[in-house]
Motif scaffolding. Structure first.
Motif, short mmCIF file in Angstrom:
data_model
loop_
_atom_site.label_atom_id
_atom_site.label_comp_id
_atom_site.label_asym_id
_atom_site.label_seq_id
_atom_site.Cartn_x
_atom_site.Cartn_y
_atom_site.Cartn_z
N ILE A 113 0.84 -1.20 0.00
CA ILE A 113 0.00 0.00 0.00
C ILE A 113 0.87 1.25 0.00
O ILE A 113 0.60 2.21 -0.72
CB ILE A 113 -0.96 -0.02 1.21
N ARG A 114 1.93 1.23 0.80
CA ARG A 114 2.81 2.39 0.81
C ARG A 114 3.47 2.59 -0.56
O ARG A 114 3.61 3.72 -1.04
CB ARG A 114 3.90 2.26 1.88
N TRP A 115 3.85 1.50 -1.22
CA TRP A 115 4.44 1.62 -2.55
C TRP A 115 3.46 2.28 -3.51
O TRP A 115 3.84 3.15 -4.31
CB TRP A 115 4.83 0.24 -3.08
N ILE A 116 2.21 1.89 -3.46
CA ILE A 116 1.18 2.48 -4.32
C ILE A 116 1.09 3.98 -4.06
O ILE A 116 1.02 4.79 -4.99
CB ILE A 116 -0.18 1.78 -4.10
N LEU A 117 1.08 4.37 -2.80
CA LEU A 117 1.00 5.79 -2.46
C LEU A 117 2.18 6.58 -3.02
O LEU A 117 2.02 7.69 -3.51
CB LEU A 117 0.96 5.94 -0.94
N GLU A 118 3.37 6.01 -2.93
CA GLU A 118 4.57 6.71 -3.39
C GLU A 118 4.65 6.79 -4.91
O GLU A 118 5.32 7.66 -5.46
CB GLU A 118 5.82 5.99 -2.86
N ASN A 119 3.96 5.88 -5.62
CA ASN A 119 4.11 5.77 -7.06
C ASN A 119 2.86 6.13 -7.84
O ASN A 119 2.74 5.80 -9.02
CB ASN A 119 4.55 4.35 -7.42
N SER A 120 1.93 6.83 -7.19
CA SER A 120 0.72 7.25 -7.89
C SER A 120 0.31 8.63 -7.42
O SER A 120 1.02 9.30 -6.67
CB SER A 120 -0.40 6.23 -7.69
N TYR A 121 -0.86 9.05 -7.82
CA TYR A 121 -1.39 10.37 -7.53
C TYR A 121 -1.78 10.50 -6.06
O TYR A 121 -2.36 9.56 -5.50
CB TYR A 121 -2.63 10.61 -8.41
N PRO A 122 -1.47 11.58 -5.36
CA PRO A 122 -0.92 12.84 -5.86
C PRO A 122 0.60 12.95 -5.80
O PRO A 122 1.14 13.97 -6.19
CB PRO A 122 -1.56 13.87 -4.94
N GLN A 123 1.31 11.91 -5.28
CA GLN A 123 2.77 12.00 -5.26
C GLN A 123 3.32 12.11 -6.67
O GLN A 123 4.29 12.82 -6.90
CB GLN A 123 3.35 10.77 -4.54
N LYS A 124 2.73 11.41 -7.60
CA LYS A 124 3.07 11.54 -9.02
C LYS A 124 2.00 12.40 -9.67
O LYS A 124 0.98 11.92 -10.14
CB LYS A 124 3.12 10.16 -9.68
N ASN A 125 2.23 13.72 -9.68
CA ASN A 125 1.20 14.62 -10.21
C ASN A 125 1.40 14.97 -11.68
O ASN A 125 0.63 15.73 -12.25
CB ASN A 125 1.09 15.89 -9.36
N ASP A 126 2.43 14.41 -12.30
CA ASP A 126 2.57 14.48 -13.74
C ASP A 126 1.76 13.32 -14.31
O ASP A 126 2.26 12.20 -14.47
CB ASP A 126 4.05 14.37 -14.13
N LEU A 127 0.49 13.60 -14.62
CA LEU A 127 -0.41 12.52 -15.01
C LEU A 127 -0.04 11.92 -16.35
O LEU A 127 -0.24 10.71 -16.57
CB LEU A 127 -1.85 13.04 -15.03
N ALA A 128 0.49 12.71 -17.24
CA ALA A 128 0.94 12.16 -18.53
C ALA A 128 2.10 11.19 -18.30
O ALA A 128 2.15 10.11 -18.90
CB ALA A 128 1.36 13.29 -19.47
N GLY A 129 3.04 11.57 -17.42
CA GLY A 129 4.15 10.69 -17.09
C GLY A 129 3.68 9.43 -16.38
O GLY A 129 4.20 8.34 -16.62
#
Length: 470
Positions: free
Chosen positions: A130-146
């Motif tokens: 679950i922590r990995w998902i949080l670190e590797n998705s929105y909003p931590q990854k806010n470049d949605l195209a990337g």
């Protein structure tokens, strides 16, 4: 996420709880409800754990979308999945996801930063994913195209779809739920997150203390209290009781301490000949709470996990007891979900044995100069409330998701508004009301204990029937 528990088993549970709700209604009308935040005012047993406390505001506008959950009976119903927003006491904002899909979120419930060991994550082998998902998705990854490229997704990804996909992937690990995003792009992101998740370690607390309960004889240096924080600086403030008794708070060199940093050690210096007493040390800082920290509520509002933090106020407290002779105990209490109870740790700095008495029964005796940890069993969803060495400890053991050990209930949207606004469309300010049809009387039942304890408040969720997604 808005959903309501239905089905025969849920209806039976709701019927059994209606009588409890009726019994409490008179107290509510008399003004017993004062706000969810009161629950923590009567939970002093959390000293040392520290961190942020916050009030949930609802789903963040524009950051949730439709999903479908499939119940054990195969029935499919709509839910809303996405980011929640919390306001931090003292300043700051948190963004969180739910890790308890079938439990209701109570209106403006109060939350406290909590170790995984004090939540359902303690017994969840997939908590690190679950922590990995949080670190590797929105909003931590806010470049949605990337983010879309990383997930090998064709098509434009919106904030709402990214948040819904992240929540759905988390639910699969937190609740073992069979749930999908209705939007095709969001569905693909959820699948990628779920399938690629790796185990990551629990993040450290924003502010916590080791040795948060100190004790000893007047005239000696008592402690240490060790500070652990990601903040650059922590302000140290003695209570009026410490000041009145002439107790100095010093660092390991003996210099009076007004601030601290990570790994600082603090000590208490009660003057020789001081009358027996107790006091509190308050530590405060401003920092960003680490992603992946859990947030739990003693009012049983659904557990959350942190996805992002602004600069926020965090606090911790240490307590000290001093005397001239006899048993001089330092007591800490910590929820232990893996063992099903609370760990009571007593260190006796005096010259006589100290009996650890809980609920009228002596569960251990700590010899002079010794330390002992005793597990005090508490049933799931059960409340503990006791006093040791003049300190009051109370709380609720909430270690399992609402679906654990029971048939998976089906769900449908049942939004509750904040401030009377509409929640039937995306971008509203709705609070998740997971389980409203049976949870309303359940929350009322919990109110009996809370009201009698003079603790916090319980908010009664108003059932609303809606059709389709919210």
């Amino acid at each position: 996420m808005f959903s309501a528990v239905h089905g025969p088993s849920a209806r039976k549970r709701g019927a059994l709880r209606l009588a409890t709700a009726a019994a409490v209604s008179g107290l509510v009308a008399a003004g017993a409800i004062a706000g969810a935040g009161g629950a923590f005012a009567d939970t002093p047993g959390q000293q040392g754990l520290g961190g942020a406390t916050a009030t949930i505001q609802g789903l963040e506008p524009g950051s949730f979308a439709d999903a479908v959950i499939e119940g054990a009976d195969g029935e499919k119903e709509n839910v809303s999945a996405g980011l929640f927003r919390m306001n931090v006491d003292g300043g700051g904002t948190l963004r969180t996801y739910c890790i308890d899909i079938h439990n209701p979120t109570q209106r403006e419930a109060k939350y406290r930063e909590t170790p995984w060991s004090g939540t359902s994550l303690a017994n969840n082998a997939n908590a690190g994913k679950i922590r990995w998902i949080l670190e590797n998705s929105y909003p931590q990854k806010n470049d949605l195209a990337g983010l879309a490229r990383a997930a090998h997704i064709e098509g434009k990804l919106s904030n709402a779809e990214a948040a819904a996909a992240t929540q759905v992937a988390i639910w699969r690990y937190s609740d073992n739920a069979k749930v999908t995003v209705t939007n095709e792009v969001g569905k693909k992101l959820a699948e990628w997150l779920y399938e690629n998740a790796q185990v990551a370690a629990e993040p450290k607390a924003s502010l916590t203390l080791d040795g948060a309960s100190a004790a000893g004889k007047a005239g000696q240096k008592l402690g240490p209290v060790t500070v652990h924080t990601n903040a650059d600086k922590v302000t140290v403030t003695p209570s009026e009781e410490l000041k009145a008794a002439g107790v100095k708070v010093v660092d390991k060199t003996g210099k009076v301490a007004t601030s601290a940093v990570d790994n600082s050690q603090l000590f208490f210096n009660p003057p020789a000949g001081a009358q027996p007493g107790v006091g509190t040390l308050r530590l405060s800082a401003t920092t960003q709470v680490p992603v992946g920290r859990a947030f739990a509520s003693d009012s049983k509002s659904q557990t959350q996990i942190l996805a992002g933090s602004s600069d926020s106020t965090v606090n911790a407290e240490a307590k000290v007891t001093w005397a001239k002779q006899g048993a001089i105990p330092a007591v800490t209490v910590k929820k232990d979900c893996a063992k099903g109870g609370v760990d009571i740790t007593v260190t006796n700095k005096g010259d006589k044995p100290y009996p650890v008495t809980v609920g009228g029964r002596t569960v251990a005796t700590v010899p002079a100069g010794a330390s002992k940890t005793v597990l005090f069993p508490v049933a799931e969803d059960g409340k503990y409330d006791f006093t040791l060495a003049g300190q009051h400890f109370s709380g609720t053991l909430d270690c399992k998701t609402a679906g654990t050990g029971t048939p998976t209930p089906s769900s449908k949207p049942s939004p509750a508004s904040v401030g009377g606004g509409s929640t039937g469309t995306k971008g509203g300010t709705g609070l998740a009301e997971t389980g409203s049809s049976s949870a309303t009387p359940m929350i009322a039942g919990a109110a009996i204990v809370l009201v009698l304890l003079g603790g916090g408040a319980v908010f009664f969720l108003r059932k609303r029937n809606t059709g389709g997604g919210s």
